[in-house]
Write a protein that holds these residues in place. Structure first.
Motif, PDB file in Angstrom:
ATOM      1  N   ASP A   5     -15.471 -42.065 -44.906  1.00 25.31           N
ATOM      2  CA  ASP A   5     -16.138 -41.145 -45.833  1.00 25.31           C
ATOM      3  C   ASP A   5     -15.124 -40.462 -46.742  1.00 25.31           C
ATOM      4  O   ASP A   5     -14.109 -39.946 -46.267  1.00 25.31           O
ATOM      5  N   ILE A   6     -15.424 -40.417 -48.027  1.00 25.75           N
ATOM      6  CA  ILE A   6     -14.536 -39.766 -49.011  1.00 25.75           C
ATOM      7  C   ILE A   6     -14.479 -38.264 -48.749  1.00 25.75           C
ATOM      8  O   ILE A   6     -13.531 -37.582 -49.156  1.00 25.75           O
ATOM      9  N   LEU A  33      -8.621 -37.852 -43.219  1.00 28.00           N
ATOM     10  CA  LEU A  33      -8.571 -39.309 -43.053  1.00 28.00           C
ATOM     11  C   LEU A  33      -8.257 -39.998 -44.391  1.00 28.00           C
ATOM     12  O   LEU A  33      -7.494 -40.965 -44.448  1.00 28.00           O
ATOM     13  N   LEU A  34      -8.833 -39.477 -45.453  1.00 32.04           N
ATOM     14  CA  LEU A  34      -8.567 -40.039 -46.786  1.00 32.04           C
ATOM     15  C   LEU A  34      -7.071 -39.932 -47.112  1.00 32.04           C
ATOM     16  O   LEU A  34      -6.440 -40.914 -47.540  1.00 32.04           O
ATOM     17  N   VAL A  53     -12.061 -34.144 -55.691  1.00 33.40           N
ATOM     18  CA  VAL A  53     -11.040 -33.137 -55.350  1.00 33.40           C
ATOM     19  C   VAL A  53     -10.170 -33.645 -54.188  1.00 33.40           C
ATOM     20  O   VAL A  53      -8.931 -33.614 -54.258  1.00 33.40           O
ATOM     21  N   TYR A  54     -10.828 -34.144 -53.128  1.00 34.16           N
ATOM     22  CA  TYR A  54     -10.061 -34.605 -51.960  1.00 34.16           C
ATOM     23  C   TYR A  54      -9.152 -35.777 -52.339  1.00 34.16           C
ATOM     24  O   TYR A  54      -8.016 -35.873 -51.881  1.00 34.16           O
ATOM     25  N   LEU A  55      -9.662 -36.664 -53.176  1.00 35.99           N
ATOM     26  CA  LEU A  55      -8.836 -37.812 -53.570  1.00 35.99           C
ATOM     27  C   LEU A  55      -7.606 -37.343 -54.350  1.00 35.99           C
ATOM     28  O   LEU A  55      -6.481 -37.772 -54.073  1.00 35.99           O
TER      29      LEU A  55
END
Ligand SMILES: NC(=O)c1ccc[n+]([C@@H]2O[C@H](COP(=O)([O-])OP(=O)(O)OC[C@H]3O[C@@H](n4cnc5c(N)ncnc54)[C@H](O)[C@@H]3O)[C@@H](O)[C@H]2O)c1
Length: 366
Positions: free
Chosen positions: A72-73, A78-79, A119-121
């Protein structure tokens, strides 16, 4: 007459490049995975399971060709860990909740995925020194739609009537803030990667099985031997084959890698005006070529959808030498070719690869 040199996606550039692609199990992601693999890139994919069944990802046996992570993104740790382990040079972000109708049913999920996912990416990229180019895929729907008769330019106001369109406009704002704050060459300690966003319109092509998109609706009706139910027959869309914007993303990533300062901007990738057909015209074309096919008009009511939206792509033409290659009838014929391969249980991967080769060999159409 076209006077620009043919834009070139260079196998010399892509050979051996480590590419991190989010959304690789989706429609556009499956096409791009196969194209990148054919160019010799080493692809790490990060996405949830294919969003449809059937799916091009499964039918073309793509899990065999790349390092596929089903995750999950929104799982930021984890990303970041997966990105760091892949140590990519190029990142292309396509994972999203991409459907307007679903966004009315699941607005919070749509914003979480499309805005916080971006944002997380970008946060993960900030921690990853190997990255040189990042392309964030949004949509033509990110503009405030005035139902104008001229195309939207990259400097026009962002907006979005529905949660999907608005979430993509928000993702554009996120990209802008991260570019100013963390990828700005004038800021000491900034990350050296180029960061751009790409806005494309309704894409079509073999292997799209999404609900509530007109070409997949036609495919399902043709296979079932039932009439195609058409919801908004007079809506005009800037249709383009999926390889058109993908060629834009690849060119943009190449140029960003080589000249991060110059190309860290937003780019539109849309078709020529003559390929803005109504839904009715498009369905009529497909029905005329598929034996026994027919259509009926579904009177609704339907949720709000923009009636007219087109992009001004002068910037991509001028700065990237990007031009559309396949006129709409050529794109539609390629879908019928894929459908015949699917119906006769032929080799889907070989069919898609031969269409990629034919596209690469085509000249821009003026
Ligand atoms: N298809 C179009 O007409 C079109 C037009 C404009 C822009 N786009 C954009 O292009 C991109 C790809 O669209 P598509 O048509 O291939 O969509 P798709 O639904 O076929 O694929 C979406 C991908 O995102 C992944 N995904 C969804 N939620 C996720 C999550 N929480 N975590 C990780 N992965 C997740 C899915 O697993 C899938 O791989 C999207 O960003 C979409 O907004 C598509």
């Amino acid at each position: 007459m076209n006077t620009l040199p043919t834009p070139s996606i260079s196998p010399d550039f892509w050979h051996g490049k480590r590419v991190f692609l989010t959304g690789h199990t989706g429609f556009k992601g499956a096409w791009l995975s196969l194209w990148l693999h054919a160019l010799g890139a080493r692809v790490t994919g990060y996405a949830l399971d294919p969003p449809t069944s059937p799916s091009l990802f499964v039918d073309a046996r793509l899990a065999d060709l790349l390092d596929s992570h089903i995750a999950d993104i929104r799982n930021a740790p984890l990303l970041a860990q997966t990105l760091a382990a892949a140590a990519p040079e190029i990142v292309i972000h396509m994972a999203a909740q991409p459907l307007v109708r679903v966004s009315y049913l699941e607005p919070a999920l749509t914003y979480e995925t499309n805005v916080m996912g971006t944002v997380y990416l970008l946060d993960a990229v900030r921690q990853c020194p190997s990255v040189r180019a990042v392309v964030i895929v949004t949509t033509d729907k990110c503009y405030e739609n005035h139902e104008w008769h001229w195309g939207y330019r990259e400097i026009d106001t962002l907006g979005g009537h529905d949660p999907y369109s608005s979430s993509k406009a928000c993702a554009e704002l996120v990209v802008n803030a991260y570019r100013n704050s963390f990828f700005n060459p004038n800021t000491p300690g900034a990350h050296p990667a180029g960061l751009a966003s790409a806005r494309a319109g309704n894409v079509i092509g073999g292997g799209d099985w999404a609900l509530d998109r007109i070409v997949p609706d036609c495919i399902r009706a043709f296979l079932a031997g039932s009439p195609v139910r058409v919801r908004n027959p007079h809506a005009i869309r800037p249709w383009q084959h999926v390889l058109e914007p993908l060629s834009g993303y690849l060119l943009l990533a190449q140029r960003l890698y080589e000249h991060p300062r110059q190309f860290s901007q937003a780019f539109n990738f849309g078709p020529h005006d003559r390929d803005a057909w109504s839904v009715h015209q498009l369905v009529q074309y497909l029905c005329a070529k598929w034996p026994g096919a027919s259509m009926t008009i579904d009177p609704g009511p339907h949720p709000h959808e923009a009636h007219f939206l087109k992009l001004d792509c002068s910037k991509a033409h001028a700065l990237l030498n990007w031009q559309p290659r396949w006129p709409l009838p050529r794109a539609l014929d390629s879908i019928l070719e894929w459908l015949e391969t699917y119906r006769s249980r032929g080799d889907i991967r070989a069919c898609i690869l031969s269409q990629i080769r034919a596209f690469e060999a085509s000249s821009p159409h003026a």
